[in-house]
Design an enzyme around this catalytic site. Structure first.
Site, mmCIF file in Angstrom:
data_model
loop_
_atom_site.group_PDB
_atom_site.id
_atom_site.type_symbol
_atom_site.label_atom_id
_atom_site.label_comp_id
_atom_site.label_asym_id
_atom_site.label_seq_id
_atom_site.Cartn_x
_atom_site.Cartn_y
_atom_site.Cartn_z
ATOM 1 N N GLU A 111 -1.048 4.799 -3.909
ATOM 2 C CA GLU A 111 -0.143 3.704 -4.317
ATOM 3 C C GLU A 111 1.226 4.063 -3.746
ATOM 4 O OE1 GLU A 111 -1.105 1.121 -6.069
ATOM 5 O OE2 GLU A 111 -2.952 1.796 -7.022
ATOM 6 N N CYS A 132 8.197 0.106 -8.120
ATOM 7 C CA CYS A 132 7.696 -0.253 -6.782
ATOM 8 C C CYS A 132 7.560 -1.758 -6.617
ATOM 9 C CB CYS A 132 6.366 0.440 -6.529
ATOM 10 S SG CYS A 132 5.279 0.251 -7.932
HETATM 11 P P1 NAD Z 1 7.790 10.923 -3.626
HETATM 12 O O1 NAD Z 1 6.788 10.511 -2.594
HETATM 13 O O2 NAD Z 1 9.025 11.566 -3.177
HETATM 14 O O3 NAD Z 1 7.102 11.944 -4.654
HETATM 15 C C1 NAD Z 1 5.913 11.612 -5.328
HETATM 16 C C2 NAD Z 1 5.189 12.904 -5.711
HETATM 17 O O4 NAD Z 1 4.775 13.584 -4.526
HETATM 18 C C3 NAD Z 1 6.035 13.897 -6.496
HETATM 19 O O5 NAD Z 1 5.228 14.512 -7.471
HETATM 20 C C4 NAD Z 1 6.450 14.888 -5.421
HETATM 21 O O6 NAD Z 1 6.784 16.160 -5.933
HETATM 22 C C5 NAD Z 1 5.193 14.953 -4.587
HETATM 23 N N1 NAD Z 1 5.390 15.421 -3.210
HETATM 24 C C6 NAD Z 1 6.544 15.402 -2.476
HETATM 25 N N2 NAD Z 1 6.293 15.886 -1.242
HETATM 26 C C7 NAD Z 1 4.976 16.209 -1.201
HETATM 27 C C8 NAD Z 1 4.124 16.750 -0.183
HETATM 28 N N3 NAD Z 1 4.581 17.045 1.025
HETATM 29 N N4 NAD Z 1 2.814 16.940 -0.482
HETATM 30 C C9 NAD Z 1 2.328 16.616 -1.696
HETATM 31 N N5 NAD Z 1 3.093 16.112 -2.699
HETATM 32 C C10 NAD Z 1 4.395 15.907 -2.445
HETATM 33 O O7 NAD Z 1 8.071 9.605 -4.500
HETATM 34 P P2 NAD Z 1 9.148 9.407 -5.681
HETATM 35 O O8 NAD Z 1 10.511 9.436 -5.088
HETATM 36 O O9 NAD Z 1 8.820 10.310 -6.825
HETATM 37 O O10 NAD Z 1 8.798 7.926 -6.141
HETATM 38 C C11 NAD Z 1 9.329 6.792 -5.524
HETATM 39 C C12 NAD Z 1 8.341 6.182 -4.557
HETATM 40 O O11 NAD Z 1 7.121 5.926 -5.226
HETATM 41 C C13 NAD Z 1 8.793 4.836 -4.038
HETATM 42 O O12 NAD Z 1 8.519 4.765 -2.653
HETATM 43 C C14 NAD Z 1 7.943 3.842 -4.805
HETATM 44 O O13 NAD Z 1 7.713 2.615 -4.154
HETATM 45 C C15 NAD Z 1 6.686 4.607 -4.960
HETATM 46 N N6 NAD Z 1 5.913 4.081 -6.070
HETATM 47 C C16 NAD Z 1 4.838 3.297 -5.786
HETATM 48 C C17 NAD Z 1 4.108 2.732 -6.818
HETATM 49 C C18 NAD Z 1 2.918 1.845 -6.521
HETATM 50 O O14 NAD Z 1 2.240 1.495 -7.468
HETATM 51 N N7 NAD Z 1 2.651 1.482 -5.286
HETATM 52 C C19 NAD Z 1 4.466 2.981 -8.147
HETATM 53 C C20 NAD Z 1 5.566 3.801 -8.396
HETATM 54 C C21 NAD Z 1 6.285 4.350 -7.353
#
Ligand code: NAD
Length: 484
Positions: free
Chosen positions: A256, A290
């Protein structure tokens, strides 16, 4: 481990959880109050050795997975415990996520629905009969499919829904009978820690649950290196989603990802219905959802009325400290994120956009902002802003709106307000999005429904029934009957 400075955090464990045991690596990272910026906790930075141990112990103990009836009871019991500790969750989310009490309460109510639906689905996991006699000479063969758990599920979750986004992954994984390793955002590790305690108290076998803590990429990438993890379910940015897809290789994933969510007001729309929903879908959680409306397309005949009414309603919103009564819009997750969004607004203005209202910033709080005279080429239009900022775009031709939305790299969700069933169905057919909500905004969600994106917004559905389907393997079993 350094005890928390805040009394509301006294019951939250700051340690990692490895196969049900709280452990410390010796290294920590800091969690901040999103409004004041003050340090509120130091949380264990899970070591790579502890991650390996979590995976090994999960594999060794898969036989301890309870049967469906018991898994259903555990999930229902977890919901009851959360109900009884609701205020604790509200207080923790106010600190680490910057949510107002209303936002936390909504997130909790939805998470309880997710648990309830998962609890029901845990009792209904089954395959199907295959009509073998549909092929010639096969009438003495019987076949059915069996659904069995995939094994070890790893859930990696974002900061903006620390309660419900996590439960949307963990509850179906438990319902499906998998061991669960969860890695929340480094911004919001405390809500996740509380949820894990609740699951253990509810009776989930300790060996089958691990909580990996860490900020940034390190812990996440260590999890991706663990080849014995069977399934990754991820919510977060498209950038990280791509890393996960690449590193998971042939293993299964459900992603997602990011979005530029759009909502359309047609000329015949009922504005009394539409505008309160649009206001909420634009500014709740400071626009960090999102499906928050980033592009609001408005029929040219209604643009002046919509702009004036939305401006008035937005000016009435109070932004500031989420713990203060009467505050509607709290801080963003970090001051640097508010500075980034503010700079995008300034860039748009320098390119000809007009600020209808908002644009100001104080620390991590960005004022609810409406922009007009926007065009493609501005970051506020072309990139996911994830902030309380909406762009107003007038239109004459619905097909031009469809083309404009389909031209973005994303395809998560859209909303359209119209009473014209033909227009609504035309949009349902033509828009390349995972969900279209008619007379609702892009941000409309029921926790039982299938929910997911297309294109750079990811693939696969959340919604317990749908994710359980993904988190189980389906095998076909055939019998050749011997006639007496
Ligand atoms: P992010 O991608 O920065 O982090 C998400 C998770 O991934 C965190 O737990 C982070 O620690 C982990 N992470 C970071 N780098 C990683 C790597 N290299 N390998 C594995 N894990 C890693 O996202 P965020 O800033 O926490 O959230 C915001 C984003 O999430 C926005 O882009 C938003 O659109 C998206 N989002 C999407 C939905 C959906 O349903 N499509 C819902 C909520 C948020």
């Amino acid at each position: 481990m350094t005890p928390s400075a805040s009394p509301v955090l006294q019951s939250v464990s700051m340690l990692s959880l490895i196969a049900g045991q709280r452990v410390s690596s010796g290294a920590t990272f800091t969690v901040h109050d999103r409004y004041s910026g003050a340090e509120i906790a130091r949380v264990d930075q899970t070591s790579q050795a502890n991650i390996k141990e979590a995976v090994v112990k999960a594999r060794q103990n898969l036989r301890k997975v309870p049967d469906g009836y018991e898994r259903s009871r555990i999930l229902r019991r977890a919901a009851e415990i959360i109900q009884s500790r609701k205020q604790e969750f509200v207080d923790v989310m106010a600190l680490e996520a910057g949510f107002t009490a209303a936002e936390s309460s909504n997130e909790i109510a939805r998470g309880l629905d997710t648990l309830e639906i998962s609890s029901e689905e845990a009792k209904r996991i089954c395959g199907e009969m295959i009509p073998m006699d549909g092929n010639p000479g096969q009438k003495d063969r019987v076949a059915f499919t069996l659904r069995t758990p995939v094994g070890i599920v790893c859930a990696i979750t974002p900061f903006n829904a620390p309660f419900n986004a996590l439960l949307h992954k963990v509850a179906p994984a438990v319902a499906a009978g998998n061991a669960v390793i969860v890695k929340p955002s480094g911004y919001t590790p405390l809500t996740a820690s509380l949820i894990c305690d609740v699951l253990l108290e509810a009776g989930w076998p300790p060996e089958l649950l691990s909580l990996i803590q860490g900020e940034g990429a390190e812990a996440g990438e260590w999890l991706l290196d663990e080849k014995d993890i069977d399934f990754y379910t991820f919510t977060g940015s498209t950038r990280v989603g791509r890393i996960i897809q690449q590193k998971a290789g042939a293993r299964r994933t459900q992603l997602e990802l990011g979005s530029i969510a759009c909502t359309i007001i047609c000329a015949d729309a009922d504005l009394d219905l539409a505008l309160p929903r649009i206001l909420r879908a634009t500014f709740r959680k400071a626009g960090q959802v999102c499906t928050s409306i980033q592009r609001l397309y408005v029929a040219a005949a209604r643009i002046d009325e919509v702009s004036a009414r939305l401006e008035q309603a937005t000016r009435a919103l109070k932004s500031g400290n989420p713990r203060q009564a009467g505050v509607d819009v709290g801080p963003m997750i970090a001051e640097r994120e508010a500075v980034r969004a503010e700079s995008w607004v300034k860039e748009a203005v320098s390119m000809g956009a007009r600020v209808v209202t908002g644009g100001g910033r104080s620390g991590s709080v960005l004022e609810p902002t409406i922009l007009a005279n926007v065009r493609e080429g501005m970051k506020v239009m072309d990139q996911e802003i994830f902030a309380p900022v909406v762009t107003l775009i007038p239109f004459d031709d619905i097909d031009a709106v469809i083309a404009s939305i389909n031209a973005t790299p994303y395809g998560l969700a859209a909303g359209v307000f119209t009473n014209d069933v033909n227009t609504a169905f035309h949009m349902a057919r033509e828009l390349r999005v995972g969900g279209l909500h008619i007379n609702e905004t892009s941000s409309s969600r029921n926790d039982g429904m299938p929910y997911g994106g297309l294109k750079d917004s990811g693939y696969g559905f959340e919604g317990p029934k749908y994710l359980i389907r993904d988190m189980t393997d389906e095998k076909v079993v055939t019998f050749s009957l011997q006639r007496p």
